[in-house]
Design an enzyme around this catalytic site. Structure first.
Site, mmCIF file in Angstrom:
data_model
loop_
_atom_site.group_PDB
_atom_site.id
_atom_site.type_symbol
_atom_site.label_atom_id
_atom_site.label_comp_id
_atom_site.label_asym_id
_atom_site.label_seq_id
_atom_site.Cartn_x
_atom_site.Cartn_y
_atom_site.Cartn_z
ATOM 1 N N ASP A 265 -0.319 4.427 0.714
ATOM 2 C CA ASP A 265 -0.752 5.483 1.624
ATOM 3 C C ASP A 265 -0.036 5.328 2.963
ATOM 4 O OD1 ASP A 265 -2.220 3.088 2.019
ATOM 5 O OD2 ASP A 265 -3.769 4.159 3.139
ATOM 6 N N HIS B 52 0.837 -1.201 0.000
ATOM 7 C CA HIS B 52 0.000 0.000 0.000
ATOM 8 C C HIS B 52 0.872 1.251 0.000
ATOM 9 C CE1 HIS B 52 0.368 1.179 4.312
ATOM 10 N NE2 HIS B 52 0.347 -0.108 4.583
ATOM 11 N N HIS C 7 3.434 3.613 12.138
ATOM 12 C CA HIS C 7 2.633 4.637 12.807
ATOM 13 C C HIS C 7 3.380 5.340 13.945
ATOM 14 C CE1 HIS C 7 -1.358 2.474 11.464
ATOM 15 N NE2 HIS C 7 -0.437 2.514 10.515
ATOM 16 N N ASP D 190 6.261 1.406 6.799
ATOM 17 C CA ASP D 190 4.835 1.100 6.617
ATOM 18 C C ASP D 190 4.240 1.995 5.542
ATOM 19 O OD1 ASP D 190 2.325 0.033 7.009
ATOM 20 O OD2 ASP D 190 1.862 1.319 8.712
ATOM 21 N N GLU E 170 -5.340 1.779 2.238
ATOM 22 C CA GLU E 170 -5.208 0.653 3.165
ATOM 23 C C GLU E 170 -5.290 1.113 4.608
ATOM 24 O OE1 GLU E 170 -3.160 -2.257 5.814
ATOM 25 O OE2 GLU E 170 -2.667 -0.155 5.425
ATOM 26 N N GLU E 171 -4.682 2.251 4.908
ATOM 27 C CA GLU E 171 -4.691 2.709 6.298
ATOM 28 C C GLU E 171 -6.099 3.042 6.769
ATOM 29 O OE1 GLU E 171 -2.345 2.319 8.169
ATOM 30 O OE2 GLU E 171 -0.425 2.566 7.160
#
Length: 434
Positions: free
Chosen positions: A79, A77, A407, A110, A145-146
């Site tokens: 994003d 992903h 994150h 991530d 995705e997030e």
């Protein structure tokens, strides 16, 4: 297969991958705002010679390498989450930083690094003549995705009709091979009351007091044991074969959990009784749990039944950066691929041929990684919830970076990981199709 040639080729692209990752990261790219990430990745795909590449209507960027029959896909992903409190960062999250061994910036672990390694893994296949009429490779950089993991692949599979033989998730795996994850649901519980003036609360019906009882029951559902005499039997029961035929995989993935994640209320004023409340629940699901059962167990809590609270599942319906929408319920199924599955064995064989039987890593990470089994599972959720969880397409995980960086402020990844993953990706399709 010449594993040394693959390793040498991957190492030769270390600088290219570093520059590519830093170029992508310099653009903010939170969910629904990934346009510049997609365009920069497309530019690199064109540069390294993908046979076909583009951006679909949802805003996912994709590239095909090879013309063979079997489609093997790599998902990452594109994003990221936001940066949170800027004061917690010691460097600019988008400018990032680079040392001899590390790259810093929002999204490097991530999980933009995984897309970078997949693009160059495909290039290595082409460089070394590994592509043949048995397979073609599809690299997909996916959006949103997030916000709603898996929605992008529901679109790819259901709307575009693309169904790969299997998919490698390039989410960060700390040098390991991951074969599953717990699922999750986003649940709400609504409880009603009647407002009145706060000076005479007995005239009303305070929804907050009802909610307090409901929250206590939810905590009990998470914390209690599974004893027959327990009025609210805890979620740990799903680790027991007495309650769950999939108890072995449940023990591998870990038990399900539930927690209150948000609280909302309505009230006419600070001088009034609260007339409605809603809580959001983060429900993590292990093997053998279904969305129907997860809702039912909340509906059957004593306090929920006592107060007639409404239990439901949230929906997601937010336009992507292109304006395209794909509405979906917030249900993200558990998935796990067997350890003896052909896909699992092929990825293990590719890794073993290149790097041995243990996890490897930088000086900072290698000791911690070697303590963990090579084949393991994620703690967090991935697009595999759609790929395998909803659609039954085999999915396996191997990606650069670390889960713990996701994150978090001062996010970083390691250049060695980018190189290792590109090499493993390059070797995998030939091993799978031999």
């Amino acid at each position: 297969m010449d594993f040394e040639a693959i390793k040498k080729a991957a190492e030769g692209y270390r600088a290219d991958m570093t520059k590519f990752l830093r170029d992508v990261v310099k653009f903010p790219g939170e969910s629904c705002g990934e346009e510049m990430h997609a365009k920069r990745i497309l530019e690199e795909m064109q540069k390294v010679g993908f046979d076909e590449c583009g951006i679909d209507k949802l805003g996912n960027v994709y590239g095909y390498m090879g013309k063979g029959k079997t489609c093997i896909a790599f998902d990452g992903h594109i994003d990221t989450v936001g940066i949170g409190n800027r004061d917690n960062w010691t460097f600019d999250p988008y400018e990032g930083y680079e040392t001899d061994s590390e790259i810093g910036g929002r999204g490097v672990s991530d999980q933009l690094g995984g897309v970078i390694s997949a693009v160059y893994g495909a290039k290595i296949m082409k460089d070394l003549g590994l592509l043949n009429d048995k397979y073609k490779v599809l690299v997909y950089g996916t959006v949103q995705e997030e916000d709603c993991d898996g929605m992008c692949w529901e679109y790819i599979i259901k709307k575009l009709g693309i169904k790969p033989e299997f998919v490698v998730s390039t989410e960060p795996t700390d040098g390991g091979i991951y074969r599953g994850q717990r699922g999750r649901m986003e649940i709400y519980v609504d409880v009603k009351g009647v407002s009145c003036h706060g000076s005479a609360p007995e005239r009303g019906d305070n929804a907050a007091y009802k909610l307090a009882e409901i929250i206590q029951d939810i905590r009990a559902l998470n914390n209690n044991g599974a004893g027959e005499s327990t009025s609210i039997r805890g979620l740990v029961k799903m680790l027991d074969e007495k309650y769950n035929p999939e108890w072995k995989e449940a023990n591998f993935l870990g038990r399900g959990t539930v927690t209150v994640s948000q609280i909302f209320y309505t009230s006419p004023s600070r001088c009034a009784v609260i007339d409605s409340c809603r809580i959001s629940l983060d429900r993590r699901m292990t093997a053998g749990e279904t969305w129907q059962n997860c809702l039912k167990e909340i509906e059957e809590l004593p306090s929920v039944k006592k107060y007639g609270a409404k239990v439901g599942m949230y929906d997601y319906d937010v336009p992507s950066w292109t304006g395209e929408r794909y509405p979906i319920e917030c249900y993200f199924p558990t998935w796990v691929i067997p350890e003896d599955h052909k896909v699992t064995k092929a990825l293990v064989e590719a890794y073993n041929g290149l790097y041995g039987t243990e996890r490897i890593g930088s000086k900072e990470t290698v000791a911690m990684r070697k303590k963990r089994p090579l084949v393991d599972k994620w703690t967090f959720s991935t697009n595999g919830v759609s790929i395998m969880g909803r659609n039954g397409i085999p999915c396996i995980g191997f990606g650069p970076g670390a889960e713990a960086e996701a994150h978090a402020p001062n996010e970083k990844t390691w250049k060695d990981d980018l190189v290792v993953c590109a090499a493993v990706y390059a070797a995998l399709p030939t091993i799978y199709t031999k």
